[in-house]
Design an enzyme around this catalytic site. Structure first.
Site, short mmCIF file in Angstrom:
data_model
loop_
_atom_site.label_atom_id
_atom_site.label_comp_id
_atom_site.label_asym_id
_atom_site.label_seq_id
_atom_site.Cartn_x
_atom_site.Cartn_y
_atom_site.Cartn_z
N ASP A 1 0.87 -1.17 0.00
CA ASP A 1 0.00 0.00 0.00
C ASP A 1 0.92 1.24 0.00
OD1 ASP A 1 -2.14 1.73 0.06
OD2 ASP A 1 -3.22 0.66 1.63
C1 BGC Z 1 -5.15 3.08 0.28
C2 BGC Z 1 -5.41 2.01 -0.76
C3 BGC Z 1 -5.32 2.60 -2.14
C4 BGC Z 1 -3.97 3.25 -2.31
C5 BGC Z 1 -3.76 3.84 -3.68
C6 BGC Z 1 -3.90 3.86 -0.02
O1 BGC Z 1 -3.74 4.94 0.82
O2 BGC Z 1 -5.06 2.47 1.54
O3 BGC Z 1 -6.67 1.42 -0.55
O4 BGC Z 1 -5.54 1.62 -3.10
O5 BGC Z 1 -3.83 4.27 -1.35
O6 BGC Z 1 -4.49 4.97 -3.87
#
Ligand code: BGC
Length: 754
Positions: free
Chosen positions: A318
């Protein structure tokens, strides 16, 4: 040269043997390599041509801001790629993936321009011409495409109890995202919504395992179709693996403490089902689980994910989560240690995403022998295979050869409307207060009534979804849609105060309360009470003895216990999307008969946040009136304007052995004059078990349309798998004994003998 499987395995073994100063690791590359079948020999051959730097580039994912004009998080408007920065990323570093949108949604044409430019540089200007894997969060429709269809949020989609609608929404999302040239969607969220305080509650399919598992399967088949490479499909990314959604404090990305037994019984099955369904990628939980940040946990990322679940797709981190091992979680003294930890634990791609440190440090780590090249090869092969499965090598720019003329079409809006209509849940309807007569004079108040952003929630044109600049004014707010349904609709601004004269002639007061859209850390709250001045207003209006309908637009169940007695009707609209205003108004006017059901337990008190499948100890003390399970609305609750009567609950046998199954059927009569959809929920209770049993578990659900004055039969099949739980040895088991089946108020029982 035609390469057979043996040659392939030999090639991998050769690569293992020749990689420099490897760390001692238990597993061999062959064990963890994606199925080394003949069909991937081309990707293996490509891998063999790659330099170490090029391989690490493939494992690097950058934010679009890094290759755009302007500063990160402060791009020059209108956004444009910066040719020099793009070359640095793709040519110098061989970066394999880019993600995100630069702060706000782009038009379809702008997306197409950007993707064409990226793929042109990747395929023409780099040594090996490997296309870029672009990823985006299109989590309730193509939410970062200005013309994209905005669907109800996942929680609302779960409330439909209708997997066909969820699949259709996913197909449309895939179509509109692929139209931009984006082949990878960071969706669905397969975390369970069992902690109502959590800011991402609305991104889940609610609290129940079966419901979330079923919706997860539907959405992944919708995204990926039979072939994710075709023009209308893309790769799903199940997230966030795993145990993310139950932070002890309720705050996002704070510690989760869960026993392995609970993890396996509640938090793993959705992912397991998604893997069986063929999900091509997975995103890792940003938080810590039982004291270990998941990004550093080899037991989860390799032993569980690869060896036990046999997942062969790409595991992406993430956002900034490798860095966080160092600067937030404090398990890695330096960023370099963090990179070594995460890569050795098993991640394939780092969502870095704002600099080149991951690439630089990983190169050093391999050169120093702290990360083996074998580990790198496993990941890169997975990434290359995913690119191949997405057809990127043949067709990196799908809109060049395919006409996506349905983006933002009326057909797609209609699908969103249908989903909203089946999601919206009528929680209360005293004396059949709703539906309202078209001539009724309505007074409308509340912060949600005139807002499109509040219908859509977070991840709508912007990350937090709070900027009305991107509203599509061809869509209707609740207020506008009511105006189209009713002759006299008056809006009063509650903040300006109100006087009794405004209520003259009014037959119904509609209070539309909305929670501020938010997600992740910005969505953290300190308690579940609604912070809204309109709540006082509602109480004042109630003094005039007018019937009140409360419409809730919420990220999560906020406490409405004090308001509830003042309301004749309560409608849970969740965040129903761009067609949600119409859907709410059509339910209020009776054009649509509501059929949504709560996918979670609506709490009555802020500190009594139990789920429907709680334990007996959590409801035994009713005699003292304390702490008992006493939610405001139960999981699965939802009213209809039709009336259904359940009869003839039948079971095929009263003893079930081994791998046999039992069939359970029930007849549901629509005794009213209105057609209506009815969801039947089948619960099973294990009377006695070696691990304290839940009072009940949902083991089946089915939704059918039942015409007025007709009867429908619902049939369910239960097998031993539906009776299982995870025992003290962390194994799934169905124990001998009596099982009670409950459908509505009816019940039956059977005896199971393994
Ligand atoms: C979130 C994810 C997301 C990623 C990309 C993160 O902060 O937890 O769910 O897919 O950002 O935007």
């Amino acid at each position: 040269m035609k390469i057979n499987t043996t040659t392939l395995l030999a090639a991998i073994i050769f690569m293992v043997a020749t990689s420099c100063k490897q760390q001692q690791e238990k597993k061999t590359a062959v064990e963890h390599a994606p199925a080394a079948t003949e069909s991937h020999s081309d990707m293996l051959a490509l891998l063999q041509k790659m330099s170490l730097k090029e391989k690490i580039g493939q494992m690097t994912q950058l934010n679009i801001d890094v290759v755009s004009k302007g500063e990160i998080y402060n791009l020059v408007e209108p956004h444009q790629l910066d040719e020099e920065k793009l070359k640095k990323a793709l040519v110098e570093y061989g970066v394999g993936s880019i993600l995100n949108v630069g702060g706000h949604a782009y038009s379809l044409a702008h997306w197409q321009e950007i993707i064409a430019q990226i793929q042109h540089t990747a395929t023409n200007d780099t040594r090996l011409g490997i296309p870029v894997l672009y990823g985006i969060d299109a989590i309730h429709g193509a939410n970062y495409v200005l013309e994209g269809t905005l669907f109800p949020q996942q929680l609302a989609q779960a409330a439909t109890f209708n997997p066909q609608l969820v699949k259709r929404a996913a197909e449309i999302t895939a179509y509109e995202t692929k139209a931009c040239g984006i082949p990878w969607n960071f969706s669905p969220v397969l975390d369970l919504g069992r902690q109502p305080l959590w800011s991402r509650f609305f991104e889940t399919y609610g609290e129940d395992v079966l419901l979330a598992k079923t919706m997860g399967e539907a959405v992944i088949s919708g995204y990926q179709g039979d072939n994710a490479a075709d023009a209308e499909h893309l790769a799903a990314c199940m997230k966030h693996f795993f145990g993310y959604s139950l932070p002890f404090t309720g705050k996002d990305r704070t510690p989760v403490y869960l026993h392995e037994r609970q993890l396996r019984e509640y938090f793993l099955p959705t992912f397991q089902k998604a893997i069986e369904t063929g999900a091509l990628s997975i995103m890792i939980n940003s938080g810590e689980l039982n004291g270990i940040p998941v990004h550093a946990d080899k037991a989860i990322l390799t032993d569980l994910l690869r060896d036990e679940l046999h997942f062969e797709g790409v595991a992406v981190t993430d956002w900034e989560d490798i860095m966080k091992l160092n600067n937030i979680h404090k398990v890695a003294p330096t960023l370099k240690d963090a990179v070594a930890m995460a890569v050795n634990a098993g991640i394939d791609m780092s969502m870095v995403p704002n600099d080149y440190q991951f690439s630089d440090l990983l190169l050093e780590l391999v050169q120093e022998g702290r990360v083996s090249e074998k580990r790198i090869d496993e990941s890169v092969l997975r990434i290359l295979i995913m690119k191949k499965k997405l057809g990127l090598f043949e067709n990196p720019i799908p809109f060049k050869t395919y006409n996506y003329n349905k983006v933002g079409s009326a057909e797609f809006a209609e699908a969103s409307y249908q989903t909203a209509c089946e999601a919206i849940t009528l929680l209360k309807n005293e004396n059949n207060n709703l539906p309202l007569n078209a001539n009724a004079k309505l007074l409308v108040v509340g912060n949600g009534a005139k807002s499109l952003t509040k219908l859509n929630g977070a991840w709508s044109r912007t990350w937090q979804g709070t900027d009305p600049t991107y509203d599509d004014h061809t869509k209707q707010t609740v207020f506008e849609a009511l105006q189209n349904n009713f002759a006299q609709v008056v809006y009063v601004d509650a903040n300006a105060g109100f006087n009794a004269s405004q209520l003259k002639g009014v037959e119904q007061v509609l209070v539309c309360l909305a929670e501020r859209p938010s997600t992740e850390k910005p969505g953290d709250i300190d308690n579940l009470h609604l912070e809204n001045s309109t709540t006082d207003w509602l109480k004042k209006a109630a003094a005039y003895k007018l019937p009140i309908t409360l419409v809730l637009l919420e990220n999560r169940p906020r406490i409405i216990t004090e308001l509830e007695p003042h309301c004749a009707s309560i409608i849970m609209a969740y965040q129903p999307g761009n067609e949600g205003g119409r859907a709410v108004a059509d339910i209020i006017s009776g054009k649509v008969n509501p059929s949504g059901r709560l996918p979670f337990t609506y709490p009555r008190h802020t500190n009594s946040l139990l789920t429907y499948d709680h334990k007996y100890t959590e409801e035994l003390d009713t005699a003292f009136g304390m702490n008992a399970f006493n939610p405001l609305y139960h999981f699965g609750h939802g009213l209809s304007y039709a009336a259904f009567s359940y009869t003839n609950l039948a079971i095929s046998k009263d003893t079930m052995s081994g791998n046999e199954s039992v069939e359970i059927s029930i007849q549901v009569e629509n005794t009213s004059d209105l057609d209506g959809k009815e969801t039947v929920l089948l619960f099973v209770s294990d009377r006695f078990a070696s691990i304290t049993p839940s009072v009940k578990r949902l083991r089946g659900f089915q939704k059918q349309m039942i015409k007025a004055k007709t009867t429908a039969t619902y049939t369910f099949t239960l097998s031993a798998a539906d009776l299982q739980f995870v025992d003290a040895n962390n194994q799934w088991i169905a124990e001998e004994g009596w099982f009670d089946v409950q459908i509505g108020d009816l019940g039956t029982s059977f005896y199971y003998k393994p």
